[in-house]
Design a protein around this motif. Structure first.
Motif, PDB file in Angstrom:
ATOM      1  N   LEU A 134       0.855  -1.191   0.000  1.00 38.30           N
ATOM      2  CA  LEU A 134       0.000   0.000   0.000  1.00 38.30           C
ATOM      3  C   LEU A 134       0.885   1.234   0.000  1.00 38.30           C
ATOM      4  O   LEU A 134       2.085   1.157   0.268  1.00 38.30           O
ATOM      5  N   VAL A 135       0.311   2.379  -0.286  1.00 38.48           N
ATOM      6  CA  VAL A 135       1.018   3.639  -0.138  1.00 38.48           C
ATOM      7  C   VAL A 135       1.224   3.886   1.360  1.00 38.48           C
ATOM      8  O   VAL A 135       0.350   3.572   2.173  1.00 38.48           O
ATOM      9  N   TYR A 339       5.850  10.636  11.074  1.00 37.43           N
ATOM     10  CA  TYR A 339       6.047  11.826  10.237  1.00 37.43           C
ATOM     11  C   TYR A 339       7.506  11.954   9.818  1.00 37.43           C
ATOM     12  O   TYR A 339       7.818  12.182   8.641  1.00 37.43           O
ATOM     13  N   GLU A 340       8.409  11.784  10.761  1.00 40.75           N
ATOM     14  CA  GLU A 340       9.838  11.938  10.463  1.00 40.75           C
ATOM     15  C   GLU A 340      10.347  10.869   9.496  1.00 40.75           C
ATOM     16  O   GLU A 340      11.310  11.090   8.770  1.00 40.75           O
ATOM     17  N   SER A 341       9.692   9.705   9.477  1.00 37.89           N
ATOM     18  CA  SER A 341      10.181   8.587   8.653  1.00 37.89           C
ATOM     19  C   SER A 341       9.571   8.560   7.249  1.00 37.89           C
ATOM     20  O   SER A 341       9.954   7.727   6.432  1.00 37.89           O
ATOM     21  N   LEU A 342       8.632   9.448   6.965  1.00 40.56           N
ATOM     22  CA  LEU A 342       7.961   9.425   5.663  1.00 40.56           C
ATOM     23  C   LEU A 342       8.917   9.794   4.532  1.00 40.56           C
ATOM     24  O   LEU A 342       9.873  10.542   4.733  1.00 40.56           O
ATOM     25  N   LYS A 343       8.635   9.290   3.329  1.00 37.92           N
ATOM     26  CA  LYS A 343       9.427   9.688   2.166  1.00 37.92           C
ATOM     27  C   LYS A 343       9.303  11.207   1.995  1.00 37.92           C
ATOM     28  O   LYS A 343       8.292  11.810   2.390  1.00 37.92           O
ATOM     29  N   PRO A 344      10.313  11.855   1.433  1.00 42.27           N
ATOM     30  CA  PRO A 344      10.349  13.321   1.399  1.00 42.27           C
ATOM     31  C   PRO A 344       9.086  13.984   0.856  1.00 42.27           C
ATOM     32  O   PRO A 344       8.585  14.945   1.459  1.00 42.27           O
ATOM     33  N   GLN A 345       8.538  13.457  -0.262  1.00 44.21           N
ATOM     34  CA  GLN A 345       7.363  14.099  -0.855  1.00 44.21           C
ATOM     35  C   GLN A 345       6.166  14.044   0.091  1.00 44.21           C
ATOM     36  O   GLN A 345       5.410  15.006   0.210  1.00 44.21           O
ATOM     37  N   LEU A 346       6.001  12.908   0.773  1.00 44.00           N
ATOM     38  CA  LEU A 346       4.866  12.755   1.668  1.00 44.00           C
ATOM     39  C   LEU A 346       5.062  13.572   2.942  1.00 44.00           C
ATOM     40  O   LEU A 346       4.124  14.170   3.465  1.00 44.00           O
ATOM     41  N   ARG A 347       6.309  13.609   3.428  1.00 47.83           N
ATOM     42  CA  ARG A 347       6.592  14.419   4.622  1.00 47.83           C
ATOM     43  C   ARG A 347       6.301  15.898   4.341  1.00 47.83           C
ATOM     44  O   ARG A 347       5.722  16.606   5.175  1.00 47.83           O
ATOM     45  N   ALA A 349       4.146  17.025   2.179  1.00 43.86           N
ATOM     46  CA  ALA A 349       2.685  17.174   2.091  1.00 43.86           C
ATOM     47  C   ALA A 349       2.075  17.263   3.486  1.00 43.86           C
ATOM     48  O   ALA A 349       1.195  18.102   3.745  1.00 43.86           O
ATOM     49  N   TRP A 350       2.532  16.384   4.401  1.00 50.00           N
ATOM     50  CA  TRP A 350       2.010  16.428   5.769  1.00 50.00           C
ATOM     51  C   TRP A 350       2.369  17.748   6.439  1.00 50.00           C
ATOM     52  O   TRP A 350       1.551  18.320   7.161  1.00 50.00           O
ATOM     53  N   GLU A 351       3.585  18.223   6.226  1.00 47.95           N
ATOM     54  CA  GLU A 351       3.999  19.504   6.806  1.00 47.95           C
ATOM     55  C   GLU A 351       3.087  20.628   6.318  1.00 47.95           C
ATOM     56  O   GLU A 351       2.742  21.543   7.065  1.00 47.95           O
ATOM     57  N   HIS A 352       2.668  20.523   5.074  1.00 48.36           N
ATOM     58  CA  HIS A 352       1.868  21.574   4.457  1.00 48.36           C
ATOM     59  C   HIS A 352       0.407  21.541   4.887  1.00 48.36           C
ATOM     60  O   HIS A 352      -0.188  22.588   5.198  1.00 48.36           O
ATOM     61  N   ILE A 353      -0.202  20.324   4.941  1.00 53.81           N
ATOM     62  CA  ILE A 353      -1.655  20.257   5.152  1.00 53.81           C
ATOM     63  C   ILE A 353      -2.098  19.535   6.422  1.00 53.81           C
ATOM     64  O   ILE A 353      -3.233  19.723   6.872  1.00 53.81           O
ATOM     65  N   VAL A 354      -1.223  18.706   7.009  1.00 49.88           N
ATOM     66  CA  VAL A 354      -1.639  17.884   8.159  1.00 49.88           C
ATOM     67  C   VAL A 354      -1.218  18.493   9.488  1.00 49.88           C
ATOM     68  O   VAL A 354      -1.996  18.521  10.448  1.00 49.88           O
ATOM     69  N   LEU A 355       0.022  18.977   9.563  1.00 48.35           N
ATOM     70  CA  LEU A 355       0.505  19.521  10.831  1.00 48.35           C
ATOM     71  C   LEU A 355      -0.188  20.845  11.141  1.00 48.35           C
ATOM     72  O   LEU A 355      -0.361  21.684  10.249  1.00 48.35           O
TER      73      LEU A 355
END
Length: 484
Positions: A134-135, A339-347, A349-355
């Motif tokens: 899965l993603v 969060y810290e372990s996510l691949k760069p693109q996903l990290r 994205a989370w920094e931008h919209i999730v945190l």
């Protein structure tokens, strides 16, 4: 290759093409054993390992479970899924079998409990064949996983499978398992079902149990299933919900006088010409079979309303939903560590919209508007199809294009335009926004040999009627095959 090897390969191919209901009936009748069926699927999974459809398969354990199922059958058991090896997305907790959620730090985490849906299929006699790729954290639509590899499309290895339930769709399409459990928040079942040419069913949100499945959004998440026919989805739906579906008379597809709706302004706006052409041909076939197809308009701002509200809810609820899941089920990690372990693109994205505080984060006020105002307006507009027009379902192409090439991860090419990969969920997101049941059916192949999907969305809690309708449409179109 000698005759024995050839015969063995042919036998493996023969049983791997069986649908779930057919395979379950064959085991119950004693035509095949669960052990022989499972062994054949394991052989096929080894041969097609390059698809990256599974993260974990415990061959010894699943064969032992198959032998146990054969003993139960000999003792008189007629459980509906007896001896059936099913795939399970690796976001579901599985007792005794690693559950990674698609991330490195949980690669060796072995839960002490099953997710409720897994428990239901086990109690019905199913075996857990393996955990599907899965993603990461189910956050994406392309099927890419940095740790476990890109899931490849069985129809064309250089094309994506779709996501986030990527391995579940690919494993069913490739004949590795007859069905697999997946999850859907904005399209994570229906998008890969469309790309891989299988049936993908998303129930009314909350109708299937989701306890024990890693979440994104408590408002939008639902568990669901992939199979190679609607009949097989109905079988799993019966097992998971405990509701018995009504039988349809043999050969009676029930489309005469059935009213269906479609909204070209909303769902054919950004669509590849080949996909639109196939969709319109399907509409004509349904009309020829007696269905009444009503054209409607959901409003010039419908798509923007759906996109803004749904993605806002999706991102706003992620941090809290994941944190609560980790705490409740005692997973050995934290949201911050994930969060810290996510691949760069996903990290990013989370920094931008999730945190909280991210530049694209949804404020508490905007979240409440999306939840309590926008969703009501979306439902009101959809009710013009279901109530004012009396439609049993809204029709649309499941995805605006066929599976893009694996190289198109951040940007995809649709109808002559380069757009964000999020556009792959442009059509599935509307049902998700208000929790409608939806199902994607394979309705043919493009000139390049890539599957095209048809989505049907029904009114809230009309799941069984939607499944019966889909079974009828499948019968009219002859669209049962998704295996390669």
């Amino acid at each position: 290759m000698d005759d024995t090897t050839t015969a063995s390969s042919r036998q493996t191919a023969d049983v791997s093409s069986l649908g779930l209901a057919a395979a379950a009936a064959a085991v119950r009748k004693g035509d095949i054993t669960s052990e022989a069926y499972t062994a054949a699927l394991l052989q096929r999974a080894r041969a097609l390992a390059e698809l990256n459809a599974f993260i974990t398969i415990d061959e010894a354990e699943v064969l032992e479970a198959a032998r146990a199922a054969d003993k139960l059958r000999a003792a008189g058991s007629a459980a509906p899924l007896l001896g059936m090896p099913l795939g399970v997305k690796d976001s579901y907790l599985t007792k005794g079998l690693p559950t990674s959620l698609g991330i490195e730090s949980l690669a060796h985490f072995v839960p002490r409990e099953d997710a409720d849906a897994v428990r239901a299929i086990r109690e019905a006699g199913a075996l857990i064949f393996g955990k599907n790729n899965l993603v990461e954290m189910s956050y994406g639509l392309t099927g890419h996983n940095a740790r476990y590899g890109q899931v490849k499309n069985p129809h064309a290895r250089d094309h994506m499978s779709g996501g986030s339930s990527s391995g579940s769709a690919a494993s069913v399409a490739a004949g590795l398992v007859p069905a697999s459990l997946g999850g859907d928040t904005v399209g994570s079942i229906r998008v890969p079902a469309s790309f891989c040419g299988v049936v993908g069913f998303k129930p009314t949100t909350g109708r299937w149990p989701r306890n024990g499945v890693a979440p994104i959004s408590h408002t939008l998440d639902t568990t669901g299933v992939f199979a190679r026919s609607v009949e097989d989805c109905i079988l799993v739906d019966d097992v998971v919900t405990g509701e018995q579906a009504a039988e349809s008379p043999e050969g009676d597809y029930g489309l005469k006088g059935a009213r269906l709706a479609f909204a070209p302004r909303q769902f054919l706006d950004l669509v590849d010409p080949e996909v639109e052409s196939r969709f319109r041909a399907v509409v004509r076939q349904l009309q020829d079979a007696g269905a009444e197809v009503v054209e409607m308009d959901l409003g010039h701002d419908f798509n923007s309303l759906v996109q803004t509200a749904t993605w806002g809810i999706f991102a706003h609820e992620t941090m809290g939903a994941i944190s609560e899941f980790l705490r409740r089920h005692a997973l050995p990690t934290t949201f911050e560590a994930i969060y810290e372990s996510l691949k760069p693109q996903l990290r990013q994205a989370w920094e931008h919209i999730v945190l909280p505080g991210g530049a694209g984060a949804t404020s508490a006020e905007a979240y409440q508007v999306a939840l309590n105002v926008s969703r009501q307006e979306i439902q009101r507009r959809l009710d013009t199809a279901f109530v004012a027009h009396g439609a049993l379902a809204i029709l649309q192409p499941t995805t605006p294009c066929t599976a893009p090439s694996i190289g198109e991860q951040a940007t995809v090419h649709i109808a002559g335009q380069d757009v964000s990969y999020l556009a792959l969920a442009n059509h599935t997101v509307s049902a998700s926004s208000v929790g409608l049941p939806g199902i994607s059916l394979p309705v043919g192949l493009s000139r390049a040999g890539l599957p095209i999907g048809l989505e049907l969305d029904g009114p809230l809690r009309s799941d069984q009627r939607l499944l019966n309708l889909a079974r009828g449409i499948e019968g009219i179109l002859g669209a049962k095959s998704g295996s390669t």
